[in-house]
Enzyme design. Sequence first.
Site, PDB file in Angstrom:
ATOM      1  N   LYS A   1       0.860  -1.187   0.000  1.00  0.00           N
ATOM      2  CA  LYS A   1       0.000   0.000   0.000  1.00  0.00           C
ATOM      3  C   LYS A   1       0.891   1.229   0.000  1.00  0.00           C
ATOM      4  O   LYS A   1       1.652   1.459   0.944  1.00  0.00           O
ATOM      5  CB  LYS A   1      -0.917   0.013   1.213  1.00  0.00           C
TER       6      LYS A   1
ATOM      7  N   ASP B   1       1.945   5.136   0.110  1.00  0.00           N
ATOM      8  CA  ASP B   1       1.540   6.329   0.837  1.00  0.00           C
ATOM      9  C   ASP B   1       1.676   7.529  -0.092  1.00  0.00           C
ATOM     10  O   ASP B   1       2.697   8.217  -0.091  1.00  0.00           O
ATOM     11  CB  ASP B   1       2.427   6.494   2.082  1.00  0.00           C
TER      12      ASP B   1
ATOM     13  N   HIS C   1      11.196  -4.600  35.940  1.00  0.00           N
ATOM     14  CA  HIS C   1      11.904  -5.408  34.950  1.00  0.00           C
ATOM     15  C   HIS C   1      11.050  -6.625  34.593  1.00  0.00           C
ATOM     16  O   HIS C   1      10.431  -7.223  35.471  1.00  0.00           O
ATOM     17  CB  HIS C   1      13.245  -5.888  35.505  1.00  0.00           C
TER      18      HIS C   1
ATOM     19  N   GLY D   1      19.384   4.588  31.064  1.00  0.00           N
ATOM     20  CA  GLY D   1      20.652   4.718  31.789  1.00  0.00           C
ATOM     21  C   GLY D   1      21.765   5.151  30.870  1.00  0.00           C
ATOM     22  O   GLY D   1      21.775   6.280  30.377  1.00  0.00           O
TER      23      GLY D   1
ATOM     24  N   GLY E   1      23.083   2.887  28.134  1.00  0.00           N
ATOM     25  CA  GLY E   1      23.134   2.204  26.857  1.00  0.00           C
ATOM     26  C   GLY E   1      21.799   2.096  26.166  1.00  0.00           C
ATOM     27  O   GLY E   1      20.848   2.830  26.471  1.00  0.00           O
TER      28      GLY E   1
END
Length: 872
Positions: free
Chosen positions: A269, A271, A685, A740, A742
């Site tokens: 599809k 755009d 977490h 943090g 990374g």
Amino acid sequence: MGTTASTAVSARQALARYHDKRDFSRTPEPRAGGKRGKGTLSFVIQKHHASHLHYDFRLELDGTLKSWAVPKGPCLDPSVKRMAVHVEDHPISYAGFEGTIPPKQYGAGSVIVWDRGDWLPVGDARESLAAGRLKFELRGEKLHGHWTLVRMRGKDGESHEPWLLIKERDDEARPLDDYDVLAAQPASVITGLDVDEVGQPPKKRAERAAGGAAQASGKTAKKAAKQVVKKVVKKAAGKAALPDALQPQLATLATAPPAEAGDWLYELKFDGYRLLARIDKGKVRCFTRNGHDWTAKLPALAEALARLPAGAAWLDGEITVEGEHGAPDFQALQNAFDSGSTSHITYWLFDAPFLDGEDLRERPVEERRARLAKLLGKRPPAPLRLSEAFEASPRDLLASSASLGFEGIVGKRKGSPYVSRRSPDWIKLKNQQRQEFVIGGYTAPKGSRTGFGALLLGVHDEATGRLRYCGNVGTGFDADRLADIKARLDKLATDKCPFEPRPAGVKAQWVRPTLVAEVSFGEWTRDDRVRHSVFQGLRADKPARDIRRERAQPVGGTAPSSMAASSTAKTQKTPGAKATMALKISHAERVIDKHSGITKGQLAAYYDSVAALMLPHLRGRPVSLVRAPDGVGGELFFQKHIQNREIPGVKLLDPALDPGHEPLLQIDTKTGLLGAAQMNVIELHTWNATSRAIGKPDRMTFDLDPGEGVAWPQIQDAAMLVRTLLDELGLPSFLKTSGGKGLHVVVPVRRQYDWDTVKGFSQAVVVHLAQTIPQRFVAKSGPRNRVGKVFVDYLRNGFGATTVSAWSARSRPGLGVSVPLAWEELPDLTSASQWTVANAAERFEVGNEPWTAMESSRKGLAAAMKLLGYEP
């Protein structure tokens, strides 16, 4: 010393590493030598099956072959970037080497010359190589056109620098889904043998070739038989006068792919703007879907259409402008018309209702497509392109379209005619909800923003025709868009509210409802408002009076939808909306982060506002909690089992899931999220498996942990290199900040293997990275091991290991937040803690959209394990 002599000395020095690695008494590889081309530079690509199959890309320069190892080989698709590791120079004579390097020798395995020819640098080759960006043209037997080698940023003097090999956008470029040059032309340009046939006896090679021929013959016979059995009723297409006007066939938004997938053709599809072209004796006119003549706006396109060998025809398609990542860019298309520069617009053709005086509308769509393909030929004149059709799983195609950056796919029922109306025989399946809205007003800008704050959106009611307010959009604008749209809005200003009824509590400047905006969004709420909306562009091809809410329809025999965006999705409160929290927070005034001044109550308010975005990442997964009773900088408590007392709203799981321990925890509701905040939880977490299938992970996580001395650009490069390797292994990957230092790269996988197998494979991926690019990566944890390098932590893929959840705060100064990202956002990212509890609300409008395709992208690991040479 003369130039020739100095070049020879330089070449001998450059080949020192090549000689050091080889024992020429045992390997048939050439020691040195080779004639330089007269006035031209040569190139060679050798297919090399050593411990792993790869391709060696070599360019002649200054008396040697500058060489790169390309694990997955070159690709003609400009959107596909191939990793290329810079290795030692080779002698020019190596360009003709084919044969077998003996066992226990460097590079042991078979080698063929896959392609060869001349190359022409663009500009000064030496300066470009030193700068890390070499552009060139290849004139080979298989590869042609313009290419670029780009060095990833990093330390100077690295012995194995990571580069990317990229095909430029020109007439030689082809989408990978359309043509894979490696698969189509696998053999040597010298002998015609594939790499695994080198050294085999002639009889065995003949048997293998005969087997391949027999297999191909069998496929042909099967296809022929299928065609004979299939009954197709064709209606004769008589000569017909070419109509002056034609209304296009429109697709119906579908709730889910059809169950009878084999009865449909699928296309990407695009755009862009729908465009129909009328050709009559060389005279071309181009019309929008509403009949507006845009021929004068598209002179290059009209000229190309006039060159087609068609006396009389109506052709149907979509015009687009390609964005920087290869997918159509709707805003770029609008900008092209606004600036009057339309020469770079591409016309994707997908149907031919009339052709050569024949009315083909009653013919099956497959026949119309075949006639169109024949008209365009193998190389249509630019900017004309044929929209390819695929007979494959629509869900797989939908996932692929999302990874390529497309809006979705269009399905066309085989055997269906062409009708000038919206038809259930054409359906559209979208990766996210998206449609047109009428702009009825705007709010004032806040802070440093100029122009306006948000556009107020509406759609016309089906029954009454009144314009109904349905929310606003405040993201997706850059400075130029803000200024341009504001100038248009100023000309439409009015004191009369165009919405009926007038939206309560909305303070805005009203405008006459004539502008149409295309907007993507997360869902419709129960009170008919759009959530998580992002502006895509203005539409000049659709009148405001025709804009209605687009409602998905079931297709006969459809299967349950697996798409993330559903018009029946459950409604949640918008993040950031003012609300009274369901749980009282004690000591809400206590400062928990001296760096930012954030209090416990403010953190709880953040979790209250972000719950709708965060809970999809928490639901159904065991969760571990990081509690900080004394705030950031104080002692932390990591809790994965119930302790002392229960937390309101936190679910206790069956103890059998983690034998020998107290029950694991799970948070599925906002109450549980706020209950955790009340108990001084800062971080949440999650496991890489769900509690219902805890023995088999459904994702892998790679945590990019920078060592001392690693600058932020190196982390960005490391993430891109990890993604490139995963791409080469055929594995999709998704990105998020860690909040943090990374970044996290997440790979959705099918539940096939146990924890040890998945962890072992993830370790093999990291070891391969560290061995391939040892200057960048290290496979061992510990501060000493990763000084100046990035440790890609695979340990989070073991049983019981966890990774911070998307939208979780971090117990670090500033209270950074882990935020899902699109890969395209990586170059502009300033740090892993760019978003914090204090400013994350500015990201709420984007929300989880970068990860919309996560569920539909899951892949099995077997093929990737085989490519990497990992045996579970």
